[in-house]
Design a protein around this motif. Structure first.
Motif, PDB file in Angstrom:
ATOM      1  N   ALA A 554       1.495 -55.522  -1.783  1.00  8.86           N
ATOM      2  CA  ALA A 554       0.401 -55.449  -1.140  1.00  8.86           C
ATOM      3  C   ALA A 554       0.265 -55.870   0.067  1.00  8.86           C
ATOM      4  CB  ALA A 554      -0.440 -56.451  -2.051  1.00  8.86           C
ATOM      5  N   ILE A 555       0.877 -56.955   0.542  1.00  9.56           N
ATOM      6  CA  ILE A 555       0.919 -57.186   2.071  1.00  9.56           C
ATOM      7  C   ILE A 555       1.471 -56.034   2.842  1.00  9.56           C
ATOM      8  CG2 ILE A 555       2.453 -58.458   3.919  1.00  9.56           C
ATOM      9  CD1 ILE A 555       0.173 -60.337   2.600  1.00  9.56           C
ATOM     10  N   GLU A 556       2.452 -55.396   2.700  1.00 11.09           N
ATOM     11  CA  GLU A 556       2.835 -54.119   3.448  1.00 11.09           C
ATOM     12  C   GLU A 556       1.971 -53.203   3.269  1.00 11.09           C
ATOM     13  OE1 GLU A 556       5.672 -54.420   5.153  1.00 11.09           O
ATOM     14  OE2 GLU A 556       5.879 -56.296   4.309  1.00 11.09           O
ATOM     15  N   LEU A 557       1.162 -52.737   2.179  1.00  6.67           N
ATOM     16  CA  LEU A 557       0.299 -51.655   2.283  1.00  6.67           C
ATOM     17  C   LEU A 557      -1.040 -52.288   3.213  1.00  6.67           C
ATOM     18  CD1 LEU A 557      -0.381 -49.144   1.117  1.00  6.67           C
ATOM     19  CD2 LEU A 557      -1.498 -50.602  -1.120  1.00  6.67           C
ATOM     20  N   ALA A 558      -1.289 -53.484   3.183  1.00  6.50           N
ATOM     21  CA  ALA A 558      -2.456 -54.055   3.870  1.00  6.50           C
ATOM     22  C   ALA A 558      -2.077 -53.970   5.176  1.00  6.50           C
ATOM     23  CB  ALA A 558      -3.040 -55.430   3.441  1.00  6.50           C
ATOM     24  N   LYS A 559      -1.016 -54.193   5.707  1.00  7.79           N
ATOM     25  CA  LYS A 559      -0.667 -53.928   6.997  1.00  7.79           C
ATOM     26  C   LYS A 559      -0.688 -52.539   7.469  1.00  7.79           C
ATOM     27  CE  LYS A 559       2.400 -57.997   7.393  1.00  7.79           C
ATOM     28  NZ  LYS A 559       4.038 -58.483   7.605  1.00  7.79           N
ATOM     29  N   LYS A 560      -0.134 -51.751   6.653  1.00  9.86           N
ATOM     30  CA  LYS A 560      -0.325 -50.481   7.066  1.00  9.86           C
ATOM     31  C   LYS A 560      -1.771 -49.817   6.872  1.00  9.86           C
ATOM     32  CE  LYS A 560       1.495 -45.871   5.134  1.00  9.86           C
ATOM     33  NZ  LYS A 560       2.349 -45.083   3.826  1.00  9.86           N
ATOM     34  N   GLU A 561      -2.637 -50.126   6.115  1.00 11.77           N
ATOM     35  CA  GLU A 561      -4.037 -49.625   6.012  1.00 11.77           C
ATOM     36  C   GLU A 561      -4.861 -50.424   6.842  1.00 11.77           C
ATOM     37  OE1 GLU A 561      -4.961 -49.033   1.884  1.00 11.77           O
ATOM     38  OE2 GLU A 561      -3.640 -47.508   1.915  1.00 11.77           O
ATOM     39  N   ASN A 562      -4.477 -51.496   7.527  1.00 10.79           N
ATOM     40  CA  ASN A 562      -5.296 -52.591   8.206  1.00 10.79           C
ATOM     41  C   ASN A 562      -6.668 -52.967   7.408  1.00 10.79           C
ATOM     42  OD1 ASN A 562      -5.869 -54.119  10.170  1.00 10.79           O
ATOM     43  ND2 ASN A 562      -7.057 -52.491  11.308  1.00 10.79           N
ATOM     44  N   LYS A 563      -6.349 -53.463   6.231  1.00 15.64           N
ATOM     45  CA  LYS A 563      -7.289 -53.866   5.305  1.00 15.64           C
ATOM     46  C   LYS A 563      -7.048 -55.259   4.778  1.00 15.64           C
ATOM     47  CE  LYS A 563      -8.503 -49.089   3.285  1.00 15.64           C
ATOM     48  NZ  LYS A 563      -8.479 -48.598   1.707  1.00 15.64           N
ATOM     49  N   PRO A 564      -8.142 -56.020   4.380  1.00 16.92           N
ATOM     50  CA  PRO A 564      -7.892 -57.274   3.540  1.00 16.92           C
ATOM     51  C   PRO A 564      -7.275 -56.986   2.204  1.00 16.92           C
ATOM     52  CG  PRO A 564     -10.096 -56.752   3.750  1.00 16.92           C
ATOM     53  CD  PRO A 564      -9.717 -55.538   4.533  1.00 16.92           C
ATOM     54  N   ILE A 565      -6.725 -58.120   1.705  1.00 13.65           N
ATOM     55  CA  ILE A 565      -6.089 -58.056   0.398  1.00 13.65           C
ATOM     56  C   ILE A 565      -7.246 -58.996  -0.407  1.00 13.65           C
ATOM     57  CG2 ILE A 565      -4.092 -58.551  -0.990  1.00 13.65           C
ATOM     58  CD1 ILE A 565      -2.591 -58.651   1.351  1.00 13.65           C
ATOM     59  N   LEU A 566      -7.590 -58.278  -1.730  1.00 12.62           N
ATOM     60  CA  LEU A 566      -8.212 -59.034  -2.623  1.00 12.62           C
ATOM     61  C   LEU A 566      -7.136 -59.599  -3.644  1.00 12.62           C
ATOM     62  CD1 LEU A 566     -10.667 -60.098  -4.119  1.00 12.62           C
ATOM     63  CD2 LEU A 566     -10.966 -58.024  -5.226  1.00 12.62           C
ATOM     64  N   ILE A 567      -6.773 -60.560  -3.839  1.00 20.43           N
ATOM     65  CA  ILE A 567      -5.793 -61.230  -4.595  1.00 20.43           C
ATOM     66  C   ILE A 567      -6.608 -61.604  -5.880  1.00 20.43           C
ATOM     67  CG2 ILE A 567      -3.996 -62.988  -5.282  1.00 20.43           C
ATOM     68  CD1 ILE A 567      -3.747 -63.510  -2.444  1.00 20.43           C
ATOM     69  N   ASP A 568      -6.188 -60.826  -7.190  1.00 21.20           N
ATOM     70  CA  ASP A 568      -6.951 -61.025  -8.307  1.00 21.20           C
ATOM     71  C   ASP A 568      -5.855 -61.849  -9.163  1.00 21.20           C
ATOM     72  OD1 ASP A 568      -8.189 -60.541 -10.911  1.00 21.20           O
ATOM     73  OD2 ASP A 568      -7.248 -58.556 -11.010  1.00 21.20           O
ATOM     74  N   PHE A 569      -6.026 -62.852  -9.552  1.00 14.14           N
ATOM     75  CA  PHE A 569      -5.382 -63.611 -10.524  1.00 14.14           C
ATOM     76  C   PHE A 569      -5.707 -63.297 -11.715  1.00 14.14           C
ATOM     77  CE2 PHE A 569      -4.136 -66.108  -6.463  1.00 14.14           C
ATOM     78  CZ  PHE A 569      -2.818 -66.011  -6.682  1.00 14.14           C
ATOM     79  N   THR A 570      -4.921 -62.607 -12.528  1.00 12.64           N
ATOM     80  CA  THR A 570      -5.582 -62.253 -13.932  1.00 12.64           C
ATOM     81  C   THR A 570      -4.563 -62.507 -15.053  1.00 12.64           C
ATOM     82  OG1 THR A 570      -6.429 -60.353 -15.157  1.00 12.64           O
ATOM     83  CG2 THR A 570      -4.906 -59.886 -13.514  1.00 12.64           C
ATOM     84  N   GLY A 571      -5.059 -61.814 -16.080  1.00 10.40           N
ATOM     85  CA  GLY A 571      -3.863 -61.924 -17.225  1.00 10.40           C
ATOM     86  C   GLY A 571      -4.289 -60.794 -18.491  1.00 10.40           C
ATOM     87  N   TYR A 572      -3.321 -60.595 -19.100  1.00 10.07           N
ATOM     88  CA  TYR A 572      -3.596 -59.406 -20.122  1.00 10.07           C
ATOM     89  C   TYR A 572      -4.400 -60.167 -21.178  1.00 10.07           C
ATOM     90  CZ  TYR A 572       0.408 -56.711 -18.205  1.00 10.07           C
ATOM     91  OH  TYR A 572       1.024 -56.055 -17.275  1.00 10.07           O
TER      92      TYR A 572
END
Length: 690
Positions: A554-572
């Motif tokens: 996600a970090i690499e993709l965010a740098k590429k698209e210049n967007k913030p990251i929404l970290i969603d700590f979730t569970g099945y």
């Protein structure tokens, strides 16, 4: 989670059925590892444990199926153990009512010792000590923990440079974090020592306490709705009163107090005391689960996400359904009821208490499954199970106390009660269908956590449709069960309920039709997620989005698209996470933000899949203590704790591509307006400060 601890937990759960994540991280025990040279190529590994006041650690020698024993194992390169582990300290032995056996433990301090020798005394070696232990105080126990320590062994006259660590130790050397727990503040701090890599859990730039902006927002934390469970328990208690195990006893019991006592005022007073004792007895039934919460700090989360325990819940609920259908009865041993009934002869307050206890025991065949349903709901959908159970059982007992108390005060109302009859069996059978529907929920959760994805959303709905049709047919008298009258009279109330059942079938059918917008929102959190569907592939994402399931990607993709990251700590197994996705994420003024303005990183903390060998790592907890990270869930769970001092789900964090927290993180299910404000705050700040 060790098998022995699961066994004990499941035993207590089964007993009750047939009868918070914590954001603060405690560490009341400190270990110091030393190696003493004994001569003649022999050494002694010593692990000294120092405990805070009031805490204790179990001995290695305790009976099976009681508490968690302490285990010390030695391994490493060029070493072999000699003899058995020896404990040194003041051992305390006592009988435990909770485990039904004598247990032994140590307070203040204890040393665990294991002798070993070098296989080749002319070569260096390395000793690795792994200890599995559990610490408790008078109120709680913490989750069983496993730590690892290692030390190089260099015989006299041998060069230290010749030491070659084992492959396992090499991995720990590569670990780039040093984590120090602060039990007073409940915090974890980590010092970064090298470059970012998948094994590294602490991101140096992340500081959730100092967000870039707050936009006037405040921290939103998940809160347990205790009053909801009190209400649900109250409704469950009222339903239980209508069953054939309880309803016929109402007039008999009330009449005993109001007519069997020459002093009418005393009779009514005793009846009110009787109702109060019923309430107290039901509340006391939740006490074992406060002890379970101590047996392992986050044990209920482990239960909620355990595949086989959810399967056990499924089987138990099917078992409950069979009992309600009338194929067999679930009863406690008659000796228990006999002893309680005999104790009634004591008279006075004590006699009244045992009368109440006898009522609870003899009515168990009807109340047990209802109480079990409350337990199952709390265990799999809550972060503070013991308190929720206490409120639910208080509501259950309160319903009974009110009915018995009010009828004692106004005995003339007994005449207005309906007469006992076949309608009570109808109530039981209807509850049987409800138990069948609830059973499927647990099987579905096991399917999700195991990632087999066999029970698709549509299949789940179809099974519920069959159950609802079966219920409607029964209410209309088209099918019968063992205790039904041969020619039952179909009352208007049964016809109305049957019509509602058909209406529920019609409501469910719409969930079988594919649509862009989620349907059946009343069942959100119960049904499988939107992407576990015959019309969608779970790998295709959700709501038109394809979340990253790896923070580093996600970090690499965010740098590429210049967007913030929404970290969603979730569970099945996280129902509130599913509710957020279906109720909140899908809203037309929320979804475009998620689809267009952020990079979504959904990190599953209950993913049981093992990490590739090259990604498994260890976290140095300081003072030689090491925590292993074996599964994907281990990684993201510790990642959340290390960086955000939080372990509840859902938990949302907005960060920049370079890892800085934009605004205050939020937790739990929340109204759309709150989540929208959180998103817009972070996204707008990022756009204005690129």
């Amino acid at each position: 989670m060790r098998f022995s601890s699961i066994y004990k937990i499941s035993f207590l759960l089964f007993f009750f059925l047939t009868l918070s994540f914590s954001a603060q991280i405690k560490n009341p025990v400190k270990f110091k590892f030393t190696v003493n040279e004994l001569g003649n190529n022999q050494y002694e590994a010593v692990l000294n444990a120092t405990l805070e006041s009031g805490w204790h650690i179990n001995s290695k020698d305790i009976p099976d199926d009681t508490a968690i024993p302490t285990e010390l194992k030695l391994s490493g390169s060029n070493i072999t153990t000699v003899g058995k582990v020896i404990e040194s300290g003041k051992k305390i032995q006592e009988f435990s009512d909770a485990f039904g056996g004598e247990i032994a433990y140590y307070a203040n301090n204890v040393a665990f010792k294991q002798k070993f020798k070098l296989k080749d005394g002319t070569k260096p070696g390395e000793v690795v000590a792994e200890i599995t232990y559990q610490t408790c105080d008078d109120r709680v126990c913490l989750a069983p923990n496993t730590l690892e320590f290692n030390q190089k062994i260099t015989p006299k006259g041998v060069s230290e440079d010749a030491v070659a660590p084992t492959e396992e130790v090499k991995d720990s050397v590569k670990t780039t974090e040093t984590v120090v727990e602060n039990p007073t503040k409940g915090e974890i701090t980590v010092t970064k020592t090298s470059k970012l890599d998948p094994k590294q859990l602490k991101i140096a730039s992340i500081d959730f306490k100092k967000p870039l902006t707050d936009c006037g927002t405040k921290t939103i934390e998940a809160s347990e709705n205790y009053w909801t469970y009190l209400f649900l328990g109250f409704i469950g208690g009222l339903i239980a009163l209508l069953t054939p195990c309880v309803f016929p006893m109402i007039p008999l019991t009330v009449s005993f107090f109001t007519k069997g006592n020459k002093n009418k005022a005393k009779g009514k007073r005793d009846a009110l005391i009787y109702g109060f004792f019923i309430l107290i007895i039901f509340v006391l039934l939740s006490l074992p689960f406060h002890l379970i919460d101590g047996i392992a700090g986050n044990v209920f989360n482990e239960i909620s996400t355990s595949v086989w325990l959810n399967v056990v819940f499924f089987i138990i609920f099917i078992f409950f359904a069979g009992s309600f259908f009338g194929y067999y009865d679930i009863t406690l041993p008659s000796s228990i009821a006999n002893k309680s009934s005999k104790a009634e002869e004591a008279g006075g307050i004590i006699g009244i208490f045992f009368m109440a206890l006898t009522l609870v025991i003899v009515s168990f065949s009807c109340t047990g499954p209802i109480l079990g349903s409350l337990l199952g709901s709390a265990v799999t959908g809550s972060t503070n199970v013991p308190m929720l159970l206490t409120f639910a059982l208080a509501g259950f007992g309160f319903a009974w106390a009110i009915v018995f108390g009010l009828l004692a005060l106004f005995p003339q109302a007994l005449q207005s009660l309906p007469k006992s009859g076949g309608w009570m069996n109808t109530v039981k059978v209807v509850l049987g269908f409800v138990e069948l529907a609830l059973a499927l929920k647990f099987l579905s959760k096991a399917d999700l956590v195991s990632k087999t994805f066999l029970i698709k959303r549509e299949l789940f709905i179809a099974i519920w449709i069959v159950i609802a049709i079966g219920l409607a047919l029964y209410l209309f008298g088209l099918i019968r069960f063992p205790h039904d009258d041969k020619k039952p009279k179909i009352s208007w109330s049964r016809k109305i309920l049957g019509a509602l059942g058909i209406g529920f079938v019609i409501y469910l059918i719409q969930g079988l039709v594919p649509a862009e917008r989620p349907k059946l929102q009343l069942l959100s959190g119960i049904l499988p997620p939107l992407n576990v569907s015959y019309f969608h592939n779970e790998k295709d994402g959700i709501l038109g989005m394809k979340p990253e399931h790896d923070f580093f990607n996600a970090i690499e993709l965010a740098k590429k698209e210049n967007k913030p990251i929404l970290i969603d700590f979730t569970g099945y197994g996280c129902e509130n996470c599913r509710k957020m996705e279906e109720f909140v994420w899908s809203e037309p003024d929320i979804l475009p933000i998620l689809q267009n303005d952020i990079v979504l990183a959904s990190l599953y903390v209950d993913d049981k899949e093992e990490l590739p060998e090259h990604q498994k790592t260890k976290i140095d907890l300081g003072e030689g203590q090491v925590k292993k990270v074996k599964t994907i869930g281990d990684r993201w769970s510790l990642f959340q704790q290390v960086n955000f001092n939080n372990n509840s789900q859902p938990h949302y964090v907005l960060i920049t591509p370079d890892g800085k927290v934009i605004n205050t993180p939020v937790s739990g299910y929340m109204p759309k307006e709150d989540f929208k404000k959180f998103l817009e705050c972070g996204v707008n700040y990022f756009k204005n400060n690129k």
